[in-house]
Design a protein around this motif. Structure first.
Motif, PDB file in Angstrom:
ATOM      1  N   PRO A  33     -17.566  -6.020   6.015  1.00 37.24           N
ATOM      2  CA  PRO A  33     -17.476  -4.560   5.930  1.00 37.24           C
ATOM      3  C   PRO A  33     -16.839  -3.898   7.146  1.00 37.24           C
ATOM      4  CG  PRO A  33     -19.723  -5.212   6.417  1.00 37.24           C
ATOM      5  CD  PRO A  33     -18.956  -6.479   6.143  1.00 37.24           C
ATOM      6  N   ARG A  44     -26.580 -20.572  10.378  1.00 33.27           N
ATOM      7  CA  ARG A  44     -26.830 -19.854   9.129  1.00 33.27           C
ATOM      8  C   ARG A  44     -25.692 -18.908   8.783  1.00 33.27           C
ATOM      9  NH1 ARG A  44     -32.405 -18.710   7.158  1.00 33.27           N
ATOM     10  NH2 ARG A  44     -33.683 -20.371   8.014  1.00 33.27           N
ATOM     11  N   ARG A  45     -24.674 -18.847   9.611  1.00 33.90           N
ATOM     12  CA  ARG A  45     -23.600 -17.886   9.355  1.00 33.90           C
ATOM     13  C   ARG A  45     -22.647 -18.386   8.276  1.00 33.90           C
ATOM     14  NH1 ARG A  45     -21.553 -14.541  14.602  1.00 33.90           N
ATOM     15  NH2 ARG A  45     -23.622 -13.957  15.348  1.00 33.90           N
ATOM     16  N   SER A  68     -29.793  -9.179   7.496  1.00 35.12           N
ATOM     17  CA  SER A  68     -29.742  -7.727   7.693  1.00 35.12           C
ATOM     18  C   SER A  68     -28.285  -7.311   7.751  1.00 35.12           C
ATOM     19  CB  SER A  68     -30.489  -7.302   8.954  1.00 35.12           C
ATOM     20  OG  SER A  68     -29.748  -7.597  10.107  1.00 35.12           O
ATOM     21  N   HIS A  69     -28.062  -6.019   7.809  1.00 39.86           N
ATOM     22  CA  HIS A  69     -26.686  -5.489   7.758  1.00 39.86           C
ATOM     23  C   HIS A  69     -25.991  -5.968   6.492  1.00 39.86           C
ATOM     24  CE1 HIS A  69     -26.221  -4.420  12.302  1.00 39.86           C
ATOM     25  NE2 HIS A  69     -27.307  -3.914  11.756  1.00 39.86           N
ATOM     26  N   HIS A  70     -26.698  -5.993   5.417  1.00 37.21           N
ATOM     27  CA  HIS A  70     -26.188  -6.475   4.138  1.00 37.21           C
ATOM     28  C   HIS A  70     -27.120  -5.920   3.052  1.00 37.21           C
ATOM     29  CE1 HIS A  70     -25.349  -9.258   0.817  1.00 37.21           C
ATOM     30  NE2 HIS A  70     -24.227  -9.536   1.435  1.00 37.21           N
ATOM     31  N   ASP A 129     -19.332 -16.859   8.057  1.00 43.04           N
ATOM     32  CA  ASP A 129     -18.439 -15.863   8.639  1.00 43.04           C
ATOM     33  C   ASP A 129     -17.046 -16.008   8.014  1.00 43.04           C
ATOM     34  OD1 ASP A 129     -16.614 -14.485  10.319  1.00 43.04           O
ATOM     35  OD2 ASP A 129     -17.987 -14.657  12.026  1.00 43.04           O
ATOM     36  N   GLY A 184     -16.479  -8.712  14.386  1.00 45.81           N
ATOM     37  CA  GLY A 184     -16.912  -8.101  13.127  1.00 45.81           C
ATOM     38  C   GLY A 184     -15.837  -7.269  12.477  1.00 45.81           C
ATOM     39  N   THR A 197     -19.478 -12.432  18.202  1.00 45.16           N
ATOM     40  CA  THR A 197     -19.063 -12.055  16.848  1.00 45.16           C
ATOM     41  C   THR A 197     -17.835 -11.156  16.893  1.00 45.16           C
ATOM     42  OG1 THR A 197     -21.387 -12.078  16.176  1.00 45.16           O
ATOM     43  CG2 THR A 197     -19.836 -10.984  14.683  1.00 45.16           C
ATOM     44  N   VAL A 210     -21.568  -6.653  12.712  1.00 47.81           N
ATOM     45  CA  VAL A 210     -21.834  -7.248  11.405  1.00 47.81           C
ATOM     46  C   VAL A 210     -20.911  -8.447  11.201  1.00 47.81           C
ATOM     47  CG1 VAL A 210     -22.004  -6.822   8.929  1.00 47.81           C
ATOM     48  CG2 VAL A 210     -22.370  -4.947  10.534  1.00 47.81           C
ATOM     49  N   ILE A 211     -21.485  -9.575  10.858  1.00 45.37           N
ATOM     50  CA  ILE A 211     -20.677 -10.752  10.549  1.00 45.37           C
ATOM     51  C   ILE A 211     -19.837 -10.453   9.311  1.00 45.37           C
ATOM     52  CG2 ILE A 211     -20.795 -13.167   9.815  1.00 45.37           C
ATOM     53  CD1 ILE A 211     -23.645 -13.107  11.217  1.00 45.37           C
ATOM     54  N   PRO A 212     -18.525 -10.695   9.371  1.00 43.21           N
ATOM     55  CA  PRO A 212     -17.678 -10.374   8.217  1.00 43.21           C
ATOM     56  C   PRO A 212     -18.089 -11.177   6.980  1.00 43.21           C
ATOM     57  CG  PRO A 212     -16.329 -10.617  10.176  1.00 43.21           C
ATOM     58  CD  PRO A 212     -17.727 -11.092  10.540  1.00 43.21           C
ATOM     59  N   LYS A 218     -20.815 -14.290   3.899  1.00 44.34           N
ATOM     60  CA  LYS A 218     -22.003 -13.440   3.742  1.00 44.34           C
ATOM     61  C   LYS A 218     -22.151 -12.583   4.986  1.00 44.34           C
ATOM     62  CE  LYS A 218     -26.651 -13.406   2.034  1.00 44.34           C
ATOM     63  NZ  LYS A 218     -26.582 -12.796   0.728  1.00 44.34           N
ATOM     64  N   ALA A 219     -22.196 -11.259   4.774  1.00 44.71           N
ATOM     65  CA  ALA A 219     -22.391 -10.361   5.893  1.00 44.71           C
ATOM     66  C   ALA A 219     -23.801 -10.543   6.440  1.00 44.71           C
ATOM     67  CB  ALA A 219     -22.176  -8.912   5.466  1.00 44.71           C
ATOM     68  N   GLY A 220     -23.975 -10.221   7.692  1.00 43.67           N
ATOM     69  CA  GLY A 220     -25.300 -10.339   8.287  1.00 43.67           C
ATOM     70  C   GLY A 220     -25.229  -9.742   9.676  1.00 43.67           C
ATOM     71  N   HIS A 221     -26.389  -9.507  10.256  1.00 44.11           N
ATOM     72  CA  HIS A 221     -26.434  -8.905  11.574  1.00 44.11           C
ATOM     73  C   HIS A 221     -25.902  -9.887  12.611  1.00 44.11           C
ATOM     74  CE1 HIS A 221     -27.971  -7.322  15.315  1.00 44.11           C
ATOM     75  NE2 HIS A 221     -28.174  -6.174  14.704  1.00 44.11           N
ATOM     76  N   PRO A 252     -21.736  -0.133   7.729  1.00 42.61           N
ATOM     77  CA  PRO A 252     -21.143  -0.044   6.391  1.00 42.61           C
ATOM     78  C   PRO A 252     -21.756  -1.123   5.485  1.00 42.61           C
ATOM     79  CG  PRO A 252     -19.430  -0.202   8.102  1.00 42.61           C
ATOM     80  CD  PRO A 252     -20.732  -0.541   8.748  1.00 42.61           C
TER      81      PRO A 252
END
Lengths: 416, 416
Positions: free
Chosen positions: B275, B240-241, A386-388, B243, A269, A267, B280-282, B229-232, A91
């Motif tokens: 998302p 760098r997260r 990614s995923h963003h 979350d 998520g 994670t 995916v990191i929230p 910030k969302a991310g893989h 998403p």
């Protein structure tokens, strides 16, 4: 070798334009989301099939909804080198994760066809139907069908609207009873090569464009449920509360703490509190847990300690704990010979000592490895994101990746 | 006074049967949820109107969707004593919170009508359209319309499907431009009395049936957003997260810690990560915060410290913090004379020194107090449980509450 120097911007521009076209096929007006067996999946498959046809491939959709194309080698019916990636998204996704690898593969096949080179194998391109697992929670459904590792228990998986995987197959025009038709005989594929954005910051930090992937991290995913007791927020004193959300919050923090301590990647998520009234103590929380690492043992030790912490927390707070494993993939090594071909491909772009590192993210190769050796080429992406929607690549890097991927395919031919 | 001893099981049985009937009017097949201006609200209003008519009241639905009924006093047109409660529910609700108070009020009016007693005021019953705030987040919409404390900014509030309050009014057959028609002139009501389950364990622990409510706790509610910030999940190293969920989890725990320390009641009832992909990191978390206490100052100090903690956490984790107040009600004192009438009512059931304590939960009286004095009668409920399907009352307690509530109304008449 003049074709393989970086800088063929025309092809790269075409690929980036097509990434934009695919990004327009979304189930949401405000952001990109395209999930397995949705109407948008149908539309994307059709568009990719058109591009495959234009590139000179014969096309078909397999029994699991994977969009496929084939260019024969020096004689018809030879085993194929499979190139590709996936076409589904998370998403609110970016536009390069998956799609870029599919489009690069199509372009490489067209280049080789136009060059007139006769390969000792066929080339096939696949746009896998489901890699992310967004819709049914269970990832790699497309590549698992292709690799013959399908589990009929999955038919009962449901999406957020309660639609089962079996129903979604039928809605898409597929017959669940025929899914095994997507299975490729091991001898029919000589290998699988995928180009993918790195989804991490290593290349950017090192100021490099491309990398050889050494292995793909194993991941385990769980659906966790914390059960407490709903009650009126005002009327229930703290000593009588069984608040599932405060308990779950402790565990979210514990996942971060244990992950850092053990060098694995953990994670949460997805998390939602139920029933979800502003003035109601949460009686149930459901969350996802994704645990991955370079080494399976570290990941599994982390999981053991998480479970122990959850049980202790639940005993202290009077809560219930359940964790159901919904996905498990152990770490997968890339094939030495195919890795060498990827390295040779990168070398052809001028980077003669390419970086090589493991993939923190899962990829379709984890399933395909069951029937054929695999390797991967990583491409730098901006900020490792990614995923963003902020996912971004440089045009010059795409051009380099295209050259490297084509050279890698030719290197496989030479080394056979 | 023989009518007022506890044990009139026939009336209590009727009331409990009707609670069951109302509980059957739900938007969910598996549990009770009936929200403001829904088709189920329509159906419940119609059923309550029928019961009001059968009890001898003239009925109408006011301009805000509150279902009303009236029995004239010794002469037509006298100011009215308003009795009632609300008819909406939280998600996965019990069947007594709100509904029981409406049904008790109807039964009390019928008893008084049948007794032939002529009162120096009219009796009115109201089934408020929205007390819980489940659909639009903003509670007491029904009683705020009736009390003339409506705010036109609320028209823009949206439910989870993006429907605005204004649109929901129209879908229900109401005209937003006429909502002020629901406003009752202060002189038209001499007071408001409500019976409600305690929603707490005090009566049960003390082995008592009924209590006088002394005040209603003030509550403040916030919609909190934590932005990261969302991310893989795989590709983004911990350093760098950003979350949003780990940060939000720290705050959920902090709400509990601060609440216990300051003797206030803090609850996060709603929380969702976006998302929402498993891998995916929230990038964003939205949650509700409900803070209430007997004393507004303690509550506000707790809020100040929560905000400070949130800002510190966000600075540490690189997250954004926003808290928008969506509801505020300061503590409300019950009227001394009406409290005496409630106490006299309870005394008429044999409990001559009734318990008296403050309501931790909010009630419609918090809005009605703007135009009329208020008081409340609390009724024991099993385990102090409410906002949960396990909500339960004893039939004998309902019978006692009915007798006490009738006696309280007659006591108001005597004391005037």
């Amino acid at each position: 070798m003049s074709r393989y120097v970086a800088g063929d911007l025309t092809d790269a521009e075409l690929i980036l334009d097509r990434c934009n076209d695919l990004a327009g096929i979304s189930s949401h007006p405000d952001y990109l989301e395209r999930v397995h067996l949705s109407p948008q999946h149908r539309e994307a498959n059709d568009l990719v099939a058109r591009w495959m046809t234009e590139a000179g491939l014969t096309t078909w959709q397999d029994a699991a909804g994977n969009q496929c194309g084939r260019l024969e080698g020096r004689e018809p019916g030879l085993p194929a080198l499979l190139l590709g990636s996936h076409i589904d998204t998370v998403p609110d996704a970016g536009r390069y994760d998956g799609m870029l690898g599919v489009l690069l593969a199509i372009q490489v096949v067209e280049r080789i066809r136009l060059s007139g080179v006769e390969l000792p194998f066929a080339l096939e391109v696949v746009a896998f139907s489901d890699e992310e697992g967004t819709r049914f929670g269970n990832a790699l459904l497309g590549s698992r069908a292709l690799s013959g590792t399908w589990d009929d228990d999955w038919w009962k998986l449901t999406d957020k609207d309660g639609i089962t995987l079996a129903e979604a197959f039928q809605d898409f025009g597929l017959d669940p009873a025929r899914v095994h038709g997507a299975f490729r005989r091991p001898g029919s594929l000589i290998g699988y090569l995928e180009t993918h954005i790195e989804q991490g910051p290593i290349l950017e930090d090192a100021d490099r464009r491309l990398a050889v992937v050494t292995s793909i991290a194993g991941a385990r995913r769980f659906a966790v449920t914390i059960t407490g007791k709903a009650g009126h927020a005002g009327g229930t004193p703290f000593d009588r509360r069984k608040d599932a959300l405060v308990g779950a919050s402790e565990l979210v923090i514990e996942v971060e703490r244990l992950s850092k301590q053990y060098g694995v990647i953990g994670t949460v998520g997805r998390l939602q509190a139920f029933p979800g009234g502003i003035n109601v103590i949460p009686g149930r929380v459901e969350f996802s847990l994704d645990l991955r690492g370079e080494f399976d043992d570290d990941r599994d030790e982390c999981l053991r300690l998480f479970t122990k912490a959850a049980e202790e927390m639940c005993a202290r707070r009077g809560l219930g704990f359940d964790a159901t494993e919904i996905y498990r993939a152990d770490a997968v090594m890339c094939d030495p010979a195919l890795k060498d071909a990827i390295a040779a491909g990168i070398a052809a772009t001028g980077d003669t000592e390419p970086l090589a590192f493991w993939s923190r993210a899962g990829h379709d190769g984890m399933a395909v490895v069951n029937i054929a050796p695999i390797a991967m080429l990583f491409l730098r992406c901006r900020g490792g994101i990614s995923h963003h929607p902020d996912e971004a690549v440089k045009k010059a890097d795409v051009a380099a990746a295209l050259d490297a991927f084509e050279a890698a395919v030719l290197s496989v031919a030479t080394s056979r």
